[in-house]
Design a protein around this motif. Structure first.
Motif, PDB file in Angstrom:
ATOM      1  N   ARG A  13       0.913  -1.385   0.061  1.00 58.30           N
ATOM      2  CA  ARG A  13      -0.155   0.080   0.007  1.00 58.30           C
ATOM      3  C   ARG A  13       0.737   1.231   0.081  1.00 58.30           C
ATOM      4  O   ARG A  13       0.485   2.246  -0.825  1.00 58.30           O
ATOM      5  CB  ARG A  13      -1.071   0.044   1.214  1.00 58.30           C
ATOM      6  CG  ARG A  13      -2.083  -0.934   1.201  1.00 58.30           C
ATOM      7  CD  ARG A  13      -3.254  -0.659   2.078  1.00 58.30           C
ATOM      8  NE  ARG A  13      -2.678  -1.079   3.516  1.00 58.30           N
ATOM      9  CZ  ARG A  13      -2.865  -2.231   4.061  1.00 58.30           C
ATOM     10  NH1 ARG A  13      -3.365  -3.130   3.334  1.00 58.30           N
ATOM     11  NH2 ARG A  13      -2.437  -2.452   5.069  1.00 58.30           N
ATOM     12  N   GLU A  14       1.847   1.144   0.832  1.00 59.94           N
ATOM     13  CA  GLU A  14       2.903   2.420   0.688  1.00 59.94           C
ATOM     14  C   GLU A  14       3.432   2.452  -0.570  1.00 59.94           C
ATOM     15  O   GLU A  14       3.738   3.717  -0.996  1.00 59.94           O
ATOM     16  CB  GLU A  14       3.805   2.260   2.209  1.00 59.94           C
ATOM     17  CG  GLU A  14       3.291   2.177   3.456  1.00 59.94           C
ATOM     18  CD  GLU A  14       4.514   2.234   4.580  1.00 59.94           C
ATOM     19  OE1 GLU A  14       5.512   1.857   4.058  1.00 59.94           O
ATOM     20  OE2 GLU A  14       4.039   2.065   5.528  1.00 59.94           O
ATOM     21  N   ARG A  15       3.747   1.655  -1.042  1.00 59.64           N
ATOM     22  CA  ARG A  15       4.277   1.550  -2.454  1.00 59.64           C
ATOM     23  C   ARG A  15       3.546   2.097  -3.473  1.00 59.64           C
ATOM     24  O   ARG A  15       3.940   2.920  -4.272  1.00 59.64           O
ATOM     25  CB  ARG A  15       4.964   0.277  -2.856  1.00 59.64           C
ATOM     26  CG  ARG A  15       5.446  -0.022  -4.201  1.00 59.64           C
ATOM     27  CD  ARG A  15       6.109  -1.211  -4.570  1.00 59.64           C
ATOM     28  NE  ARG A  15       6.624  -1.152  -5.947  1.00 59.64           N
ATOM     29  CZ  ARG A  15       5.990  -1.591  -7.225  1.00 59.64           C
ATOM     30  NH1 ARG A  15       4.510  -1.693  -7.068  1.00 59.64           N
ATOM     31  NH2 ARG A  15       6.519  -1.557  -8.211  1.00 59.64           N
ATOM     32  N   SER A  16       2.236   1.651  -3.341  1.00 57.66           N
ATOM     33  CA  SER A  16       1.191   2.331  -4.126  1.00 57.66           C
ATOM     34  C   SER A  16       1.026   3.903  -3.912  1.00 57.66           C
ATOM     35  O   SER A  16       0.932   4.558  -4.957  1.00 57.66           O
ATOM     36  CB  SER A  16      -0.320   1.678  -3.947  1.00 57.66           C
ATOM     37  OG  SER A  16      -0.696   1.171  -5.010  1.00 57.66           O
ATOM     38  N   ASN A  17       0.702   4.287  -2.715  1.00 57.29           N
ATOM     39  CA  ASN A  17       0.919   5.513  -2.314  1.00 57.29           C
ATOM     40  C   ASN A  17       2.036   6.310  -3.050  1.00 57.29           C
ATOM     41  O   ASN A  17       1.838   7.403  -3.408  1.00 57.29           O
ATOM     42  CB  ASN A  17       0.546   5.814  -0.746  1.00 57.29           C
ATOM     43  CG  ASN A  17      -0.691   5.107  -0.559  1.00 57.29           C
ATOM     44  OD1 ASN A  17      -1.749   5.045  -1.096  1.00 57.29           O
ATOM     45  ND2 ASN A  17      -0.584   4.551   1.018  1.00 57.29           N
ATOM     46  N   LEU A  18       3.160   5.836  -2.681  1.00 54.45           N
ATOM     47  CA  LEU A  18       4.227   6.494  -2.963  1.00 54.45           C
ATOM     48  C   LEU A  18       4.423   6.568  -4.443  1.00 54.45           C
ATOM     49  O   LEU A  18       5.089   7.453  -4.955  1.00 54.45           O
ATOM     50  CB  LEU A  18       5.645   5.518  -2.447  1.00 54.45           C
ATOM     51  CG  LEU A  18       5.855   5.742  -1.098  1.00 54.45           C
ATOM     52  CD1 LEU A  18       7.061   4.934  -0.634  1.00 54.45           C
ATOM     53  CD2 LEU A  18       6.303   7.157  -0.856  1.00 54.45           C
ATOM     54  N   GLN A  55       2.360   9.376  -5.306  1.00 53.55           N
ATOM     55  CA  GLN A  55       2.941  10.399  -5.017  1.00 53.55           C
ATOM     56  C   GLN A  55       3.969  10.705  -6.097  1.00 53.55           C
ATOM     57  O   GLN A  55       4.328  12.089  -6.474  1.00 53.55           O
ATOM     58  CB  GLN A  55       3.457  10.706  -3.608  1.00 53.55           C
ATOM     59  CG  GLN A  55       2.396  10.421  -2.458  1.00 53.55           C
ATOM     60  CD  GLN A  55       3.025  10.246  -1.077  1.00 53.55           C
ATOM     61  OE1 GLN A  55       4.141  10.444  -1.073  1.00 53.55           O
ATOM     62  NE2 GLN A  55       1.948  10.022  -0.274  1.00 53.55           N
ATOM     63  N   LEU A  56       4.849   9.810  -6.527  1.00 50.03           N
ATOM     64  CA  LEU A  56       5.883  10.086  -7.488  1.00 50.03           C
ATOM     65  C   LEU A  56       5.292  10.636  -8.779  1.00 50.03           C
ATOM     66  O   LEU A  56       5.662  11.493  -9.455  1.00 50.03           O
ATOM     67  CB  LEU A  56       6.470   8.577  -7.879  1.00 50.03           C
ATOM     68  CG  LEU A  56       7.686   8.724  -8.692  1.00 50.03           C
ATOM     69  CD1 LEU A  56       8.807   9.640  -8.318  1.00 50.03           C
ATOM     70  CD2 LEU A  56       8.373   7.328  -8.897  1.00 50.03           C
ATOM     71  N   GLY A  57       4.017   9.938  -9.178  1.00 48.51           N
ATOM     72  CA  GLY A  57       3.544  10.523 -10.404  1.00 48.51           C
ATOM     73  C   GLY A  57       3.123  12.056 -10.315  1.00 48.51           C
ATOM     74  O   GLY A  57       3.197  12.615 -11.207  1.00 48.51           O
ATOM     75  N   ASN A  58       2.557  12.385  -8.993  1.00 47.90           N
ATOM     76  CA  ASN A  58       2.183  13.622  -8.816  1.00 47.90           C
ATOM     77  C   ASN A  58       3.128  14.546  -8.772  1.00 47.90           C
ATOM     78  O   ASN A  58       3.346  15.806  -9.386  1.00 47.90           O
ATOM     79  CB  ASN A  58       1.199  13.814  -7.567  1.00 47.90           C
ATOM     80  CG  ASN A  58       0.041  13.012  -7.636  1.00 47.90           C
ATOM     81  OD1 ASN A  58      -0.600  12.912  -8.623  1.00 47.90           O
ATOM     82  ND2 ASN A  58      -0.606  12.473  -6.492  1.00 47.90           N
ATOM     83  N   LEU A  59       4.494  13.933  -8.073  1.00 50.64           N
ATOM     84  CA  LEU A  59       5.572  14.931  -8.239  1.00 50.64           C
ATOM     85  C   LEU A  59       6.034  15.165  -9.510  1.00 50.64           C
ATOM     86  O   LEU A  59       6.648  16.113  -9.923  1.00 50.64           O
ATOM     87  CB  LEU A  59       6.597  14.116  -7.148  1.00 50.64           C
ATOM     88  CG  LEU A  59       6.252  14.332  -5.527  1.00 50.64           C
ATOM     89  CD1 LEU A  59       7.254  13.738  -4.802  1.00 50.64           C
ATOM     90  CD2 LEU A  59       6.206  15.762  -5.336  1.00 50.64           C
ATOM     91  N   THR A  60       6.158  13.942 -10.165  1.00 49.39           N
ATOM     92  CA  THR A  60       6.670  14.157 -11.749  1.00 49.39           C
ATOM     93  C   THR A  60       5.739  15.176 -12.542  1.00 49.39           C
ATOM     94  O   THR A  60       6.386  15.863 -13.271  1.00 49.39           O
ATOM     95  CB  THR A  60       6.559  13.007 -12.375  1.00 49.39           C
ATOM     96  OG1 THR A  60       7.288  11.639 -11.613  1.00 49.39           O
ATOM     97  CG2 THR A  60       7.193  12.879 -13.720  1.00 49.39           C
ATOM     98  N   GLN A  61       4.657  15.207 -12.474  1.00 48.66           N
ATOM     99  CA  GLN A  61       3.627  16.064 -12.921  1.00 48.66           C
ATOM    100  C   GLN A  61       4.140  17.290 -12.539  1.00 48.66           C
ATOM    101  O   GLN A  61       4.358  18.528 -13.385  1.00 48.66           O
ATOM    102  CB  GLN A  61       2.349  15.837 -12.834  1.00 48.66           C
ATOM    103  CG  GLN A  61       1.739  14.496 -13.533  1.00 48.66           C
ATOM    104  CD  GLN A  61       0.267  14.225 -13.234  1.00 48.66           C
ATOM    105  OE1 GLN A  61      -0.398  14.854 -12.622  1.00 48.66           O
ATOM    106  NE2 GLN A  61      -0.041  13.226 -13.828  1.00 48.66           N
TER     107      GLN A  61
END
Length: 351
Positions: free
Chosen positions: A132-137, A140-146
């Motif tokens: 779950r944490e990996r999924s959330n990360l 978050q990584l996708g959002n941070l990338t955007q």
């Protein structure tokens, strides 16, 4: 059957376990010795067949031999059974020890298995949490990338804008320098104009004195209007009855009036309209005289900014139209670019 023939009985003991190889070998050795003795006895009996010993002595001897053979075989069998029992007990003891050890090991393994099961459950929970944490990360990584892409684009735009602002700043600095230079030039020009204005005002004052108070035999006599102007209190009027080659547009007529410290004529009431009508002299073709009335914003307006109070005095307003006063015909609406005569007015001098 011959007398010397001996019958042997065989006794077989069975156990749950096979005897060891050593006991089996000893049993075979005893069996071979007994067989040899029996064969030797038979040969002796055959040799002495022709001799007739005492039957009782021979029978007793055979019984003794048979008993001795049986006792020997029984001892051998008992010895083998004892050896087998000892071996069985030793094996059983070792098996019991191994079984106890296996039970202990099994108990230990069960406890270890329970611990491993608990640990596996905990690791499964931790694994789910980590997933779950990996999924959330990942989200978050996708959002941070955007966000990074957006920020990178903004930085690029800001860099471009910064470069443009620098260039604009340099241009403004150059323009500022040019404006300073132009300001200095304009300041000098303003000073020159102010000097000229002072001189002009003095000249105008002198001209006004000369215009309104001309000298006659070195004696000044002042009038309400300039020479050539018509007095109709409280204003003075001048009629520019120019021939066609000298006629001008509405704007030019107004500029001419202003050049004489006057303006195009205005009629706010019927009395002034009648005065204006009287000064609209008849001309060939009755083309009329420019007055200070034109269309602005879809309405008839005087040059002082006021609206025409009587719309019935002239036709409906049309953009680009100005008013002329025609002798005995009132006011007409014509294009401002046409060439006409004009009438100027100014306040009469009060002494």
């Amino acid at each position: 059957m011959a007398e010397a023939e001996v019958n042997y009985a065989s006794v077989v003991f069975k156990s749950n376990k096979q005897p060891p190889p050593e006991a089996k070998k000893a049993e075979e050795t005893v069996y071979d010795e007994v067989k040899k003795k029996s064969e030797s006895t038979e040969q002796t009996a055959d040799t002495n067949a022709g001799v007739l010993p005492d039957k009782k002595a021979n029978s007793r001897r055979r019984h003794y031999q048979l008993l001795a053979c049986c006792l020997g075989i029984l001892c051998v069998i008992l010895l083998l059974g004892l050896i087998a029992a000892c071996y069985f007990l030793a094996t059983l003891s070792r098996d019991i020890t191994e079984l106890n050890q296996l039970n202990e090991n099994n108990t230990t393994l069960l406890a270890a298995n329970r611990n491993l099961t608990n640990l596996n459950g905990k690791l499964s929970v931790d694994n789910d949490n980590l997933r779950r944490e990996r999924s959330n990360l990942t989200v978050q990584l996708g959002n941070l990338t955007q966000n990074y892409t957006v920020l990178e684009s903004k930085i690029t735009n800001l860099t471009t804008q910064n470069q443009e602002l620098r260039e604009h700043n340099e241009n403004l600095t150059t323009q500022n320098q040019q404006l300073k230079t132009e300001k200095n030039i304009l300041t000098e020009q303003i000073q020159t104009v102010e000097t000229n204005c002072i001189e002009l005002n003095i000249s105008r004052a002198q001209w006004s004195i000369d215009a309104y108070c001309p000298k006659t035999n070195n004696v000044r006599q002042c009038n309400a209007c300039q020479e050539g102007w018509l007095l109709n209190s409280p204003s003075c009027y001048v009629i520019h009855d120019a021939p066609p080659p000298e006629q001008i547009t509405w704007e030019q007529a107004r500029a001419n009036c202003r050049g004489n410290n006057a303006d195009l004529v205005v009629a706010q009431n019927q009395q002034e309209k009648n005065v204006l009508s009287g000064y609209s002299w008849p001309t060939p073709g009755n083309i009329g005289y420019w007055i200070g009335l034109r269309v602005e914003g879809g309405r008839w307006k005087w040059i002082d900014g006021s609206d025409l109070n009587e719309p019935s005095w002239i036709a409906e307003p049309t953009e680009g139209q100005c008013a002329v006063s025609v002798h005995n015909q009132g006011w007409k609406s014509v294009m401002c670019e046409e060439d006409k005569r004009w009438i100027c007015t100014q306040k009469a001098l009060t002494v």
